[in-house]
Motif scaffolding. Structure first.
Motif, PDB file in Angstrom:
ATOM      1  N   ALA A 129      13.985 -21.506 102.747  1.00  0.00           N
ATOM      2  CA  ALA A 129      15.340 -22.022 102.502  1.00  0.00           C
ATOM      3  C   ALA A 129      15.292 -23.304 101.682  1.00  0.00           C
ATOM      4  CB  ALA A 129      16.087 -22.244 103.807  1.00  0.00           C
ATOM      5  N   ASN A 130      14.768 -24.400 102.271  1.00  0.00           N
ATOM      6  CA  ASN A 130      14.749 -25.669 101.542  1.00  0.00           C
ATOM      7  C   ASN A 130      13.846 -26.683 102.225  1.00  0.00           C
ATOM      8  OD1 ASN A 130      16.457 -27.329 103.517  1.00  0.00           O
ATOM      9  ND2 ASN A 130      17.872 -25.648 103.038  1.00  0.00           N
ATOM     10  N   LEU A 131      13.535 -27.733 101.476  1.00  0.00           N
ATOM     11  CA  LEU A 131      12.842 -28.905 102.006  1.00  0.00           C
ATOM     12  C   LEU A 131      13.709 -30.116 101.707  1.00  0.00           C
ATOM     13  CD1 LEU A 131      10.438 -27.077 100.356  1.00  0.00           C
ATOM     14  CD2 LEU A 131       9.029 -28.699 101.630  1.00  0.00           C
ATOM     15  N   LEU A 132      13.807 -31.014 102.665  1.00  0.00           N
ATOM     16  CA  LEU A 132      14.603 -32.223 102.491  1.00  0.00           C
ATOM     17  C   LEU A 132      13.686 -33.437 102.535  1.00  0.00           C
ATOM     18  CD1 LEU A 132      17.459 -33.512 102.290  1.00  0.00           C
ATOM     19  CD2 LEU A 132      17.420 -33.656 104.792  1.00  0.00           C
ATOM     20  N   VAL A 133      13.781 -34.292 101.518  1.00  0.00           N
ATOM     21  CA  VAL A 133      13.039 -35.550 101.515  1.00  0.00           C
ATOM     22  C   VAL A 133      14.042 -36.693 101.456  1.00  0.00           C
ATOM     23  CG1 VAL A 133      11.061 -34.477 100.382  1.00  0.00           C
ATOM     24  CG2 VAL A 133      12.761 -35.652  98.978  1.00  0.00           C
ATOM     25  N   GLU A 134      13.673 -37.814 102.033  1.00  0.00           N
ATOM     26  CA  GLU A 134      14.550 -38.978 102.038  1.00  0.00           C
ATOM     27  C   GLU A 134      13.798 -40.184 101.500  1.00  0.00           C
ATOM     28  OE1 GLU A 134      15.692 -39.652 106.074  1.00  0.00           O
ATOM     29  OE2 GLU A 134      13.661 -40.124 106.744  1.00  0.00           O
ATOM     30  N   LYS A 135      14.537 -41.150 101.024  1.00  0.00           N
ATOM     31  CA  LYS A 135      13.963 -42.341 100.412  1.00  0.00           C
ATOM     32  C   LYS A 135      13.007 -43.043 101.374  1.00  0.00           C
ATOM     33  CE  LYS A 135      15.513 -46.574  98.063  1.00  0.00           C
ATOM     34  NZ  LYS A 135      16.720 -47.290  97.571  1.00  0.00           N
ATOM     35  N   ASN A 136      11.850 -43.431 100.861  1.00  0.00           N
ATOM     36  CA  ASN A 136      10.813 -44.086 101.653  1.00  0.00           C
ATOM     37  C   ASN A 136      10.946 -45.598 101.507  1.00  0.00           C
ATOM     38  OD1 ASN A 136       8.467 -45.009 102.860  1.00  0.00           O
ATOM     39  ND2 ASN A 136       7.108 -44.287 101.228  1.00  0.00           N
ATOM     40  N   PRO A 137      11.402 -46.296 102.540  1.00  0.00           N
ATOM     41  CA  PRO A 137      11.604 -47.748 102.420  1.00  0.00           C
ATOM     42  C   PRO A 137      10.308 -48.525 102.242  1.00  0.00           C
ATOM     43  CG  PRO A 137      11.905 -47.043 104.693  1.00  0.00           C
ATOM     44  CD  PRO A 137      11.774 -45.797 103.878  1.00  0.00           C
ATOM     45  N   GLN A 138       9.157 -47.892 102.533  1.00  0.00           N
ATOM     46  CA  GLN A 138       7.871 -48.570 102.391  1.00  0.00           C
ATOM     47  C   GLN A 138       7.318 -48.481 100.967  1.00  0.00           C
ATOM     48  OE1 GLN A 138       6.810 -50.316 104.842  1.00  0.00           O
ATOM     49  NE2 GLN A 138       8.119 -49.501 106.480  1.00  0.00           N
ATOM     50  N   PHE A 139       7.944 -47.686 100.097  1.00  0.00           N
ATOM     51  CA  PHE A 139       7.454 -47.517  98.728  1.00  0.00           C
ATOM     52  C   PHE A 139       7.550 -48.834  97.973  1.00  0.00           C
ATOM     53  CE2 PHE A 139       8.385 -45.889  94.289  1.00  0.00           C
ATOM     54  CZ  PHE A 139       7.071 -45.518  94.023  1.00  0.00           C
ATOM     55  N   HIS A 140       6.543 -49.132  97.167  1.00  0.00           N
ATOM     56  CA  HIS A 140       6.474 -50.450  96.527  1.00  0.00           C
ATOM     57  C   HIS A 140       7.629 -50.691  95.554  1.00  0.00           C
ATOM     58  CE1 HIS A 140       5.091 -48.803  92.630  1.00  0.00           C
ATOM     59  NE2 HIS A 140       4.345 -47.984  93.342  1.00  0.00           N
ATOM     60  N   ASP A 141       8.253 -49.642  95.052  1.00  0.00           N
ATOM     61  CA  ASP A 141       9.371 -49.802  94.121  1.00  0.00           C
ATOM     62  C   ASP A 141      10.639 -49.172  94.694  1.00  0.00           C
ATOM     63  OD1 ASP A 141      10.473 -50.768  91.754  1.00  0.00           O
ATOM     64  OD2 ASP A 141      10.070 -48.927  90.642  1.00  0.00           O
ATOM     65  N   ALA A 142      10.807 -49.242  96.013  1.00  0.00           N
ATOM     66  CA  ALA A 142      11.933 -48.576  96.671  1.00  0.00           C
ATOM     67  C   ALA A 142      13.272 -49.090  96.167  1.00  0.00           C
ATOM     68  CB  ALA A 142      11.837 -48.758  98.188  1.00  0.00           C
ATOM     69  N   ALA A 143      13.342 -50.341  95.796  1.00  0.00           N
ATOM     70  CA  ALA A 143      14.613 -50.914  95.357  1.00  0.00           C
ATOM     71  C   ALA A 143      15.135 -50.240  94.089  1.00  0.00           C
ATOM     72  CB  ALA A 143      14.451 -52.415  95.123  1.00  0.00           C
ATOM     73  N   ALA A 144      14.237 -49.657  93.309  1.00  0.00           N
ATOM     74  CA  ALA A 144      14.640 -49.020  92.049  1.00  0.00           C
ATOM     75  C   ALA A 144      14.936 -47.538  92.216  1.00  0.00           C
ATOM     76  CB  ALA A 144      13.558 -49.229  90.993  1.00  0.00           C
ATOM     77  N   VAL A 145      14.720 -46.983  93.410  1.00  0.00           N
ATOM     78  CA  VAL A 145      14.979 -45.562  93.648  1.00  0.00           C
ATOM     79  C   VAL A 145      16.449 -45.398  93.987  1.00  0.00           C
ATOM     80  CG1 VAL A 145      14.400 -43.563  95.067  1.00  0.00           C
ATOM     81  CG2 VAL A 145      12.612 -45.193  94.418  1.00  0.00           C
ATOM     82  N   ALA A 146      17.189 -44.674  93.136  1.00  0.00           N
ATOM     83  CA  ALA A 146      18.645 -44.625  93.259  1.00  0.00           C
ATOM     84  C   ALA A 146      19.136 -43.564  94.227  1.00  0.00           C
ATOM     85  CB  ALA A 146      19.263 -44.398  91.875  1.00  0.00           C
ATOM     86  N   ILE A 147      18.456 -42.444  94.319  1.00  0.00           N
ATOM     87  CA  ILE A 147      18.948 -41.309  95.112  1.00  0.00           C
ATOM     88  C   ILE A 147      18.359 -41.356  96.512  1.00  0.00           C
ATOM     89  CG2 ILE A 147      18.950 -38.788  95.283  1.00  0.00           C
ATOM     90  CD1 ILE A 147      19.016 -38.686  92.238  1.00  0.00           C
ATOM     91  N   GLU A 148      19.213 -41.292  97.516  1.00  0.00           N
ATOM     92  CA  GLU A 148      18.775 -41.452  98.900  1.00  0.00           C
ATOM     93  C   GLU A 148      18.008 -40.240  99.416  1.00  0.00           C
ATOM     94  OE1 GLU A 148      18.971 -44.008 100.990  1.00  0.00           O
ATOM     95  OE2 GLU A 148      19.847 -45.286  99.443  1.00  0.00           O
ATOM     96  N   ARG A 149      18.495 -39.030  99.103  1.00  0.00           N
ATOM     97  CA  ARG A 149      17.865 -37.819  99.611  1.00  0.00           C
ATOM     98  C   ARG A 149      17.811 -36.765  98.508  1.00  0.00           C
ATOM     99  NH1 ARG A 149      20.897 -39.929 103.007  1.00  0.00           N
ATOM    100  NH2 ARG A 149      22.704 -38.843 102.128  1.00  0.00           N
ATOM    101  N   VAL A 150      16.797 -35.915  98.593  1.00  0.00           N
ATOM    102  CA  VAL A 150      16.648 -34.808  97.650  1.00  0.00           C
ATOM    103  C   VAL A 150      16.361 -33.554  98.459  1.00  0.00           C
ATOM    104  CG1 VAL A 150      15.426 -33.906  95.640  1.00  0.00           C
ATOM    105  CG2 VAL A 150      15.665 -36.387  95.944  1.00  0.00           C
ATOM    106  N   ARG A 151      17.122 -32.493  98.178  1.00  0.00           N
ATOM    107  CA  ARG A 151      16.866 -31.223  98.841  1.00  0.00           C
ATOM    108  C   ARG A 151      16.342 -30.237  97.786  1.00  0.00           C
ATOM    109  NH1 ARG A 151      21.152 -29.366 103.039  1.00  0.00           N
ATOM    110  NH2 ARG A 151      22.537 -29.491 101.230  1.00  0.00           N
ATOM    111  N   PHE A 152      15.130 -29.743  98.031  1.00  0.00           N
ATOM    112  CA  PHE A 152      14.499 -28.751  97.162  1.00  0.00           C
ATOM    113  C   PHE A 152      14.792 -27.363  97.733  1.00  0.00           C
ATOM    114  CE2 PHE A 152      12.081 -32.599  96.402  1.00  0.00           C
ATOM    115  CZ  PHE A 152      11.799 -32.566  95.043  1.00  0.00           C
ATOM    116  N   HIS A 153      15.542 -26.564  96.982  1.00  0.00           N
ATOM    117  CA  HIS A 153      15.942 -25.243  97.450  1.00  0.00           C
ATOM    118  C   HIS A 153      14.960 -24.178  96.960  1.00  0.00           C
ATOM    119  CE1 HIS A 153      20.084 -26.391  98.784  1.00  0.00           C
ATOM    120  NE2 HIS A 153      19.864 -27.377  97.928  1.00  0.00           N
ATOM    121  N   VAL A 154      14.638 -23.240  97.830  1.00  0.00           N
ATOM    122  CA  VAL A 154      13.873 -22.062  97.421  1.00  0.00           C
ATOM    123  C   VAL A 154      14.810 -21.176  96.604  1.00  0.00           C
ATOM    124  CG1 VAL A 154      12.621 -20.020  98.203  1.00  0.00           C
ATOM    125  CG2 VAL A 154      12.346 -22.207  99.404  1.00  0.00           C
TER     126      VAL A 154
END
Length: 543
Positions: free
Chosen positions: A216-241
């Motif tokens: 069906a799908n995979l859901l990923v969410e923004k990682n607050p520990q990422f060194h450039d997290a402040a520049a990541v604009a999209i909070e969540r991404v859903r990858f659909h099969v």
């Protein structure tokens, strides 16, 4: 392209974990990017990934020492800088300060070193290990002849990673591949193969895994520990099969997807009228071909040292290659800018002149006449037709292509073709094992713009040599390329290797890819690049 275990065994726990994963709050749905991603990813173990579907997700979850920007240019990843020795054989990478895993733990050079050793350990069976042939002792470690500690990677201190090569080579592009991503080894120790499941997978990239619903799908969410997290604009991404390209297009048209993985074969003019600037077509370093299982009848044996050759298995392989009308395939079946292929390495690689099948300049009528003569020489006729199985993974474009090729073989030669489509993971397992395959969907999408990347798999008995091609002369030419002292000499030897492969008809080239996506007008930052990689960290959504 991997092991044989049941779908229930492999994904039962994934399903349970996905079912208990927390739901996404409805009020924040606008911050979520919906991406079509093709087939179900075969794995989220970065060291074992070998296809686009898992690579797309892993490039959101992980970051290597080097990464790519939206235009495909190499930029600093975990490493803030790097240097290379004068002889091109020692690369030194200096890490950023305060790198973190997604669970908040510190990430240092010693862990990166341990991850590389795990990647090349025989038990990992990393399919892309053979691309690191220049890394000191990499092949011997992966084959089990040397311990992982002998791999040419060192961590002299917590902020430095050093690579030692056995010849001068450009390393940074290789470090963007999933095999070079750091895997969190405590989770591997605790959970084994299940360390890739939600709640267990610890990563270091712009996103972290939140849920995985198989098929069906995979859901990923923004990682607050990422060194450039402040520049990541999209909070969540859903990858659909999205194995059905036609259904994927309809979901895009209905507003359910912001980006499609592919575009189904349709008249280009009609697509442009319907979608306008949302249709994105661009050059792509990729080749599509049909593989032939050379380890079993009817294609076994018949390696040709120098044409012409008088071998029935070779004659049959050549007859099938000649009988395909590539102009018709690319004009009427694929129809989105693809170009006919008569070789394995696509055009557009700097300094490399691709090889081509010896008969590439013949007319299609001449090819078909020669194909019929070779078919009869191989012992087949209307009274004794070849009966073969053409296997492909479930996909609308692949089904259309298989039907077209089968019709051409039937019309020109009288071949009886059984078509068999399989779910992606089953298909790659069967293709890798070379036990029941005869003719199968193959091809290669470039991991880096280098001819060797398209040729390396044929030079060993590794997991990517789906045909079982085994030719000492081919391996010798690859070795001469590896030992060349100039780029021109290297490319000349690589071309000689490609020509030998084509003379043996180990595969049947059909066309060279274009990248093709539908991209919503709301998506910002989506830029064409030769390897067609579009990490979500570089994208944003307008209101």
């Amino acid at each position: 392209m991997r092991r044989t275990t049941s779908v229930l065994q492999r994904y039962g726990s994934a399903l349970l974990l996905a079912l208990v994963a927390p739901a996404v709050p409805a009020q924040t749905a606008a911050a979520q990017l919906e991406r079509g991603n093709g087939p179900e990813p075969s794995t989220l173990d970065a060291h074992r990934c070998q296809e686009v579907a898992c690579g797309n997700v892993l490039r959101d979850l992980y970051e290597g020492l080097v990464t790519e920007d939206a235009q495909g240019r190499l930029v600093p990843g975990m490493a803030r800088s790097w240097t290379v020795s004068a002889d091109g054989r020692t690369w030194t990478f200096t890490l950023r300060e305060r790198l973190r895993w997604s669970n908040g733990e510190a990430l240092d050079a010693a862990q990166i070193l341990a991850s590389f050793r795990r990647a090349f350990a025989p038990a990992t069976a990393a399919p892309f290990g053979e691309l690191f042939d220049a890394l000191d002792n990499a092949q011997a470690v992966q084959a089990g002849r040397l311990p992982p500690e002998r791999l040419g990677v060192a961590a002299p201190d917590a902020h430095t990673v050093v690579f030692t090569l056995n010849r001068a080579a450009s390393l940074p592009a290789l470090l963007t591949l999933p095999i070079a991503f750091p895997v969190y080894l405590p989770a591997v120790t605790q959970y084994g193969a299940q360390h890739t499941q939600p709640g267990r997978l610890v990563s270091n990239g712009a996103y972290r895994l939140r849920a995985w619903t198989p098929q069906a799908n995979l859901l990923v969410e923004k990682n607050p520990q990422f060194h450039d997290a402040a520049a990541v604009a999209i909070e969540r991404v859903r990858f659909h099969v999205t194995e059905d390209a036609a259904a994927e297009l309809q979901r895009f048209a209905a507003g359910d997807l912001h980006i499609t993985e592919v575009v189904p074969p349709q008249p280009l003019a009609a697509l442009r009228r319907r979608f306008g600037a949302q249709l994105r077509l661009s050059p792509y370093v990729g080749a599509f071909w049909l593989g032939l299982n050379l380890t079993k009848p009817p294609f076994r044996d018949g390696v040709c040292a120098a044409p012409p050759c008088d071998d029935k298995a070779l004659a049959l392989r050549r007859a099938l290659a000649l009988a395909v009308d590539r102009d018709k395939l690319t004009r009427y079946v694929t129809g989105l800018g693809e170009t006919p292929a008569y070789g394995i390495v696509p055009p557009g690689i700097a300094g490399y002149t691709p090889a081509a099948m010896p008969w590439a300049k013949l007319t299609q009528a001449q090819r078909e006449q020669r194909a019929l003569a070779l078919y009869r020489h191989a012992g087949y006729s209307n009274d004794n037709p070849l009966v073969i199985e053409l296997r492909y993974n479930t996909s609308t474009p692949h089904r259309r292509l298989a039907l077209a090729v089968a019709a051409m073989w039937r019309q020109t030669l009288g071949v009886q073709v059984r078509l068999r489509n399989e779910e992606w993971k089953v298909f790659v397992q069967n293709r890798k094992q070379r036990a029941i395959t005869q003719v199968f969907r193959g091809g290669w999408i470039g991991d880096l713009p280098d001819a060797r990347n398209f040729l390396a798999a044929f030079g060993s008995d590794g997991p990517l040599n789906w045909m079982g091609y085994d030719d000492a002369g081919y391996r010798q030419r690859l070795a001469r390329a590896d030992g060349a002292h100039s780029e021109a000499a290297r490319n000349a030897w690589l071309r000689a290797a490609e020509q030998r492969l084509l003379n043996d008809n180990a595969a049947i080239p059909l066309y060279f890819y274009t990248s093709k996506h539908l991209v919503s007008e709301r998506v910002r930052g989506f830029q064409a690049n030769a390897l067609d990689r579009h990490a979500s960290r570089w994208l944003s959504l307008s209101p």
